[in-house]
Design an enzyme around this catalytic site. Structure first.
Site, PDB file in Angstrom:
ATOM      1  N   CYS A 139       0.833  -1.210   0.000  1.00 41.00           N
ATOM      2  CA  CYS A 139       0.000   0.000   0.000  1.00 41.00           C
ATOM      3  C   CYS A 139       0.869   1.263   0.000  1.00 41.00           C
ATOM      4  CB  CYS A 139      -0.925  -0.019   1.208  1.00 41.00           C
ATOM      5  SG  CYS A 139      -0.080  -0.442   2.738  1.00 41.00           S
ATOM      6  N   HIS A 218      -2.031   5.507   6.544  1.00 46.06           N
ATOM      7  CA  HIS A 218      -0.626   5.917   6.639  1.00 46.06           C
ATOM      8  C   HIS A 218      -0.535   7.373   6.182  1.00 46.06           C
ATOM      9  CE1 HIS A 218       0.614   1.677   6.729  1.00 46.06           C
ATOM     10  NE2 HIS A 218       0.052   1.471   5.555  1.00 46.06           N
TER      11      HIS A 218
END
Ligand code: NAD
Length: 339
Positions: A139, A218
């Site tokens: 990711c 994130h």
């Protein structure tokens, strides 16, 4: 042709890939394989996905739990054209896929060396056409490639330093941490830089990572030295024209990842996923003409999902043109409405 797609590993990524495959008109879910007869297995059956067990021993556990399976992973792999492997890293199914004569896509937990080919739809779709095995990087890596590849193409990149503030675990997981600490990744560079280079081998990138007690996203702080001078507006204009990069703004009240995920919930997409990389429009700054600073947030559970769909199209040669595949995928998932 409608490609028959198996999904091995029906967790955070596997569930989402299955739903995204089911939303396409040129591929269908041949079945999903899971190790435990838990609520996810029962919901997979309710969704109409044929459920398989990795082997006969596990199949009997499913049977005892009253969960009906359609067979073993070997049966599924033989019946499918391609397996999307969403099991944890190093689960070791490559030889089973080779034996079954089926194509396969792995996820970012695996090393690039497993396939020697890593995929990003914008950067190297055509290179992966017809390949037998490919890996969709993690990711974070996918997030970095999404914004750095167009910058390199338009302005040239001399070097990148990306500092990644990583989520501790996914929202559905109660086992991992930290829950009250900040954990620096002491390995230098973190694995993300070399991972970006598995798709963009010439990009001069260095990465540092820190894990924090959050589960939702994130956050990346990125510093790029550009070859050609550019204004913040020119950089934003480039990202505006590329798929899967969305803009958010502090001025609109998006001060943190919390508001980004609230916005994602308001979009009413499947599982409130945000497939795009969210860049703060008012967090983009250029100093001395060539040093660019920006912040971006990555919804770790879903940004790789459209990449998996495009990787299937590339490997199965369902579409030779990467841009067209991306358009089709994005339309089916409602991507592109936040710019
Ligand atoms: P997960 O733990 O949520 O799901 C894994 C699934 O595989 C579960 O259903 C589990 O029961 C099953 N499984 C476990 N061992 C198995 C085995 N031996 N055989 C078959 N099935 C098995 O994991 P995830 O987060 O979906 O991660 C899967 C892959 O995707 C990993 O490579 C990971 O690095 C990568 N990835 C994860 C994220 C994320 O944020 N979760 C993001 C991008 C990529």
């Amino acid at each position: 042709m409608t490609a028959k797609i198996a999904i091995n590993g029906y967790g955070t990524i596997g569930k989402r890939v299955a739903d995204a495959v089911a939303a396409q008109d040129d591929m269908r879910v041949a079945g999903v394989a899971k190790t435990k007869p838990d609520f996810e297995a029962k919901l997979a059956i309710r969704k109409g996905y044929p459920l398989y067990a990795p082997n006969a021993d596990v199949a009997s556990k499913f049977e005892k739990a009253g969960v009906k399976t359609a067979g073993t992973l070997e049966d599924l792999a033989k019946a499918a054209d391609l397996v999307v492997d969403c099991t944890p890293e190093e689960s070791g199914y490559k030889s089973l896929y080779e034996k079954a004569g089926v194509k396969a896509i792995w996820q970012g937990g695996e090393d690039h060396g497993l396939t020697n080919l890593s995929f990003n739809a914008a950067a190297n779709y055509e290179e992966c056409l017809g390949a037998r095995f490919v890996r969709v990087p993690s990711c974070n890596t996918t997030g970095l490639i999404r914004t750095l590849y167009p910058l390199d193409a338009h302005f040239g990149v001399v070097s990148v330093l990306a500092v990644m503030v990583r989520r501790a675990t996914d929202p559905g997981d109660s086992k991992k941490g930290p829950i009250n600490a900040i954990e620096p990744e002491l390995e230098m560079p973190s694995h993300h830089g070399p991972d970006v280079q598995s798709v963009l081998p010439k990009l001069n990138i260095h990465t540092i990572a820190v894990k924090v007690p959050t589960t939702i996203m994130h956050l990346h702080t990125v510093i790029v030295d550009l070859k050609k001078a550019a204004s913040a507006e020119a950089v934003l204009d480039v990202w505006k024209r590329v798929p899967r990069v969305a803009f958010v703004s502090g001025g609109d009240g998006v001060r943190s990842t919390a508001q980004i995920m609230e916005m994602a919930r308001d979009l009413s997409r499947n599982r409130a996923d945000l497939y795009e990389i969210a860049v703060w429009r008012d967090g983009v700054h250029v100093v001395d003409g060539k040093r660019l600073f920006y912040f971006q947030a990555v919804h770790q559970e879903s940004d790789v999902v459209p990449e998996n769909v495009d990787a299937i199209r590339a490997l199965m040669e369902l579409q030779k043109d990467g841009r067209k595949s991306m358009e089709k995928t994005d339309q089916s998932l409602g991507i592109g409405i936040v710019k």
